[in-house]
Design a protein around this motif. Structure first.
Motif, PDB file in Angstrom:
ATOM      1  N   GLN A  73       0.813  -1.214   0.000  1.00  0.00           N
ATOM      2  CA  GLN A  73       0.000   0.000   0.000  1.00  0.00           C
ATOM      3  C   GLN A  73       0.849   1.269   0.000  1.00  0.00           C
ATOM      4  N   VAL A  74       2.116   1.134   0.380  1.00  0.00           N
ATOM      5  CA  VAL A  74       2.991   2.302   0.484  1.00  0.00           C
ATOM      6  C   VAL A  74       3.437   2.754  -0.907  1.00  0.00           C
ATOM      7  N   GLN A  75       3.355   4.057  -1.151  1.00  0.00           N
ATOM      8  CA  GLN A  75       3.839   4.657  -2.392  1.00  0.00           C
ATOM      9  C   GLN A  75       5.234   5.214  -2.133  1.00  0.00           C
ATOM     10  N   LEU A  76       6.219   4.686  -2.837  1.00  0.00           N
ATOM     11  CA  LEU A  76       7.605   5.090  -2.651  1.00  0.00           C
ATOM     12  C   LEU A  76       7.925   6.210  -3.631  1.00  0.00           C
ATOM     13  N   LEU A  77       8.097   7.417  -3.122  1.00  0.00           N
ATOM     14  CA  LEU A  77       8.316   8.609  -3.948  1.00  0.00           C
ATOM     15  C   LEU A  77       9.778   9.031  -3.848  1.00  0.00           C
ATOM     16  N   ASP A  78      10.502   8.891  -4.940  1.00  0.00           N
ATOM     17  CA  ASP A  78      11.907   9.295  -5.012  1.00  0.00           C
ATOM     18  C   ASP A  78      11.972  10.635  -5.736  1.00  0.00           C
ATOM     19  N   THR A  79      12.422  11.670  -5.037  1.00  0.00           N
ATOM     20  CA  THR A  79      12.383  13.022  -5.597  1.00  0.00           C
ATOM     21  C   THR A  79      13.741  13.496  -6.114  1.00  0.00           C
ATOM     22  N   ARG A  80      14.654  12.554  -6.345  1.00  0.00           N
ATOM     23  CA  ARG A  80      15.953  12.954  -6.874  1.00  0.00           C
ATOM     24  C   ARG A  80      15.870  13.269  -8.377  1.00  0.00           C
ATOM     25  N   ARG A  81      16.924  13.886  -8.884  1.00  0.00           N
ATOM     26  CA  ARG A  81      16.946  14.280 -10.284  1.00  0.00           C
ATOM     27  C   ARG A  81      17.097  13.056 -11.187  1.00  0.00           C
ATOM     28  N   MET A  82      16.822  13.284 -12.441  1.00  0.00           N
ATOM     29  CA  MET A  82      16.720  12.226 -13.445  1.00  0.00           C
ATOM     30  C   MET A  82      17.935  11.286 -13.469  1.00  0.00           C
ATOM     31  N   LEU A  83      19.143  11.843 -13.617  1.00  0.00           N
ATOM     32  CA  LEU A  83      20.326  11.008 -13.761  1.00  0.00           C
ATOM     33  C   LEU A  83      20.678  10.303 -12.451  1.00  0.00           C
ATOM     34  N   ASP A  84      20.426  10.962 -11.323  1.00  0.00           N
ATOM     35  CA  ASP A  84      20.661  10.317 -10.036  1.00  0.00           C
ATOM     36  C   ASP A  84      19.735   9.120  -9.859  1.00  0.00           C
ATOM     37  N   PHE A  85      18.478   9.293 -10.248  1.00  0.00           N
ATOM     38  CA  PHE A  85      17.521   8.190 -10.123  1.00  0.00           C
ATOM     39  C   PHE A  85      17.929   7.012 -11.010  1.00  0.00           C
ATOM     40  N   ALA A  86      18.303   7.303 -12.249  1.00  0.00           N
ATOM     41  CA  ALA A  86      18.713   6.231 -13.160  1.00  0.00           C
ATOM     42  C   ALA A  86      19.945   5.505 -12.628  1.00  0.00           C
ATOM     43  N   GLY A  87      20.834   6.223 -11.950  1.00  0.00           N
ATOM     44  CA  GLY A  87      22.070   5.633 -11.450  1.00  0.00           C
ATOM     45  C   GLY A  87      21.878   4.666 -10.299  1.00  0.00           C
ATOM     46  N   GLY A  88      20.772   4.756  -9.584  1.00  0.00           N
ATOM     47  CA  GLY A  88      20.526   3.837  -8.490  1.00  0.00           C
ATOM     48  C   GLY A  88      19.334   4.265  -7.670  1.00  0.00           C
ATOM     49  N   HIS A  89      18.364   3.362  -7.498  1.00  0.00           N
ATOM     50  CA  HIS A  89      17.155   3.675  -6.745  1.00  0.00           C
ATOM     51  C   HIS A  89      16.556   2.398  -6.164  1.00  0.00           C
ATOM     52  N   ASN A 105      22.927   6.326   2.157  1.00  0.00           N
ATOM     53  CA  ASN A 105      22.826   5.574   3.407  1.00  0.00           C
ATOM     54  C   ASN A 105      22.176   4.217   3.160  1.00  0.00           C
ATOM     55  N   TRP A 106      21.209   4.169   2.270  1.00  0.00           N
ATOM     56  CA  TRP A 106      20.542   2.911   1.908  1.00  0.00           C
ATOM     57  C   TRP A 106      21.551   1.918   1.313  1.00  0.00           C
ATOM     58  N   ILE A 107      22.337   2.394   0.361  1.00  0.00           N
ATOM     59  CA  ILE A 107      23.310   1.523  -0.296  1.00  0.00           C
ATOM     60  C   ILE A 107      24.421   1.119   0.664  1.00  0.00           C
ATOM     61  N   ASP A 108      24.914   2.096   1.441  1.00  0.00           N
ATOM     62  CA  ASP A 108      25.977   1.796   2.402  1.00  0.00           C
ATOM     63  C   ASP A 108      25.526   0.792   3.458  1.00  0.00           C
ATOM     64  N   SER A 109      24.224   0.743   3.708  1.00  0.00           N
ATOM     65  CA  SER A 109      23.695  -0.181   4.713  1.00  0.00           C
ATOM     66  C   SER A 109      23.445  -1.579   4.144  1.00  0.00           C
ATOM     67  N   GLY A 110      23.798  -1.770   2.883  1.00  0.00           N
ATOM     68  CA  GLY A 110      23.730  -3.105   2.295  1.00  0.00           C
ATOM     69  C   GLY A 110      22.400  -3.495   1.702  1.00  0.00           C
ATOM     70  N   PHE A 111      21.503  -2.520   1.494  1.00  0.00           N
ATOM     71  CA  PHE A 111      20.199  -2.847   0.918  1.00  0.00           C
ATOM     72  C   PHE A 111      20.265  -2.818  -0.614  1.00  0.00           C
ATOM     73  N   ALA A 112      19.417  -3.600  -1.245  1.00  0.00           N
ATOM     74  CA  ALA A 112      19.434  -3.747  -2.700  1.00  0.00           C
ATOM     75  C   ALA A 112      18.922  -2.498  -3.396  1.00  0.00           C
ATOM     76  N   TYR A 113      19.430  -2.270  -4.581  1.00  0.00           N
ATOM     77  CA  TYR A 113      18.951  -1.176  -5.418  1.00  0.00           C
ATOM     78  C   TYR A 113      19.056  -1.615  -6.871  1.00  0.00           C
ATOM     79  N   GLU A 114      18.422  -0.873  -7.758  1.00  0.00           N
ATOM     80  CA  GLU A 114      18.534  -1.161  -9.181  1.00  0.00           C
ATOM     81  C   GLU A 114      18.814   0.114  -9.950  1.00  0.00           C
ATOM     82  N   ASN A 115      19.297  -0.039 -11.164  1.00  0.00           N
ATOM     83  CA  ASN A 115      19.555   1.121 -12.019  1.00  0.00           C
ATOM     84  C   ASN A 115      19.165   0.781 -13.452  1.00  0.00           C
ATOM     85  N   PHE A 116      19.269   1.779 -14.323  1.00  0.00           N
ATOM     86  CA  PHE A 116      18.950   1.528 -15.732  1.00  0.00           C
ATOM     87  C   PHE A 116      19.714   2.504 -16.606  1.00  0.00           C
TER      88      PHE A 116
END
Length: 517
Positions: free
Chosen positions: A314-330, A393-404
């Protein structure tokens, strides 16, 4: 007199894509001599960028009083202006029941402790909260030496009022607050109250155009509630210098259509799609927005707690970073709406007001900014949690992320046409009509959550828009739907700047028709 063809060419030349681009804005302070404001008055235009909304703060230095016209939901800016100049806000006036943002009238009345809410009762509105001053055509509101006369100008809505400003000591008016009736180069749309009311309102608007400001001088300065980029009118223009009533009488295409049928036809042909959240805003504003008592604070939490929270579907995850930052890892499943006041518009269009929001900010972002932008469309209470320390902090804490991957316009030019990938234009329909990349398919951005299944899930989707901002939103939505989506930085703007060719339809279609290919 313009022909219908000339009129449509004029609208096409203006473009309607500004509403979808990120923009900056704040407070613009009027120069009294330039705008005709009496020298002993305070006059401020407060711009809510992203919604292209203008509200007005007018203060009388002699009486130490002020009024606010069409305030936004986050009202601290008006209170600060009052404190800065030592003024007491006595009256708050809405020009009409707004559809594109939550009115701040009730919030400001409570926060100021002194101001009376004034609104039109012409046309039979059914307010769910008490009005301090119930206005009919010809009524006046007086604050110190400032006099505001209510002029009933229906068509955009049945109750719509304009306000004519003058000073008690002198008769000539010096300003006309036109609300959503008259804009620079355009007029308000009549199609926001259902198909069953559109023709009636369009005809009322035609009569208002002919008689609403009859007898007012050409040199009168006008102050509309919206500027370029607002979907409240088709093709609203940027003014060169102070907008004047006489200039609109001469140059505004809608004010120069004398036949009723032509007026209605061309007016409705040009209207962009209605944002999905607008009917909700109408209900909220007529009922009376809840009083916030200040913007809520966002709880910033550790990656571990954040990860547990966003597991809820039910949670909507809103990432407000800029375009290239989001593509690089989210974080997988995030919707990317970049850090900018236009978050108001796109969050209103794409987020569910009944579901909680988890927030990821850019390094230089502030949660209070995002909450203020969301408050303008009634979403502030759904922001439940923010990621402390951001994506690093998310990445440094060992949690998964994806990019494109992203693609430059030069790579797009070299790649397409091809049967190995899909090129998708997500701009609004009128932008497509004004030129698009050959071989592209079309899907209006807000329709992606419902229509993503129409795309070939076995092929990557390369998405472009006007400058890349919407392409990143679209890519995030498509990836949430399981597609391999990629965005094009710079998008159409960069394509044109590179001198690459465009394709055009044989003729433009109705601007609200979102099917193009």
């Amino acid at each position: 007199m313009q022909t219908r063809r000339q009129f449509l060419e004029h609208l096409g030349g203006l473009g309607l894509g500004l509403v979808f681009l990120p923009s900056l804005g704040g407070i613009a302070i009027a120069e009294s001599a330039e705008k005709g404001v009496p020298h002993d008055f305070i006059f401020n235009t407060v711009e809510s960028a992203g919604l292209a909304h203008y509200s007005y703060f007018i203060g009388d230095k002699a009486s130490k009083t002020a009024v606010v016209i069409d305030p936004r939901r986050d009202v601290e800016v008006y209170l600060e202006l009052a404190r800065e100049h030592g003024l007491t806000i006595t009256h708050i006036l809405d020009t009409h029941i707004h559809a594109d943002f939550v009115s701040g009238a009730r919030e400001l009345a409570r926060s100021s402790g002194t101001a009376k809410i004034c609104a039109s009762v012409e046309g039979g509105p059914n307010y769910g909260f008490p009005l301090d001053v119930r206005l009919r055509h010809g009524d006046t509101v007086t604050s110190g030496r400032l006099v505001l006369e209510a002029l009933h100008t229906p068509g955009h809505t049945p109750e719509h009022m304009s306000y004519l400003a003058s000073t008690r000591e002198t008769n000539p008016p010096w300003a006309l607050f036109t609300g959503d009736f008259l804009f620079v180069g355009s007029i308000g749309r009549p199609d926001l109250m259902g198909v069953e009311n559109t023709d009636r309102l369009a005809n009322a608007l035609f009569e208002t155009v002919r008689t609403g400001y009859k007898g007012l001088p050409d040199e009168l300065a006008i102050f509309p509630a919206h500027g370029p980029g607002s979907p409240c009118g088709a093709g609203i223009q940027k003014s060169t210098g102070q907008p004047l009533l006489g200039r609109e009488r001469t140059t505004n295409p809608y004010l120069n259509l004398s036949r009723r049928t032509t007026f209605v036809e061309t007016l409705l042909f040009a209207q962009p799609p209605v944002p999905y959240y607008w009917p909700r805003m109408k209900v909220v504003n007529e009922r009376g927005p809840d009083i916030m008592g200040g913007l809520p604070k966002v709880k910033m939490t550790s990656p571990k707690e954040f990860a547990s929270f966003v597991q809820d579907r039910q949670v909507q995850l809103l990432d407000t970073r800029r375009m290239l930052d989001f593509a690089g890892g989210h974080i997988k499943g995030a919707i990317n709406i970049g850090y900018d006041p236009v978050i108001s518009l796109w969050s209103g269009w794409l987020l569910d007001p009944k579901r909680p929001i988890a927030l990821v900010l850019p390094e230089d972002g502030k949660s209070e900014d995002v909450v203020a932008w969301l408050a303008r469309v009634g979403l502030q209470e759904t922001v439940i949690m923010g990621l402390k320390g951001g994506i690093k902090n998310w990445i440094d804490s060992g949690f998964a992320y994806e990019n494109f991957d992203t693609m430059s316009v030069h790579e797009v030019r070299e790649t397409f046409p091809t049967d190995k990938m899909q090129l998708l234009d997500v701009r609004q329909p009128s932008e497509w009509d004004q030129g698009h990349i050959a071989g592209a398919g079309y899907m209006f951005l807000p329709e992606i959550p419902q229509r993503a299944k129409e795309l070939d899930s076995t092929k990557p989707v390369v998405v472009y828009c006007g400058n890349g901002y919407r392409a990143s939103i679209a890519a995030s939505l498509l990836r949430r739907a399981g597609l391999d989506a990629r965005s094009v930085p710079g998008s159409y703007t960069a394509w044109v700047a590179a001198g690459y060719p465009l394709e055009y339809p044989a003729q433009p279609r109705r601007a609200s028709d979102t099917r193009r290919s």
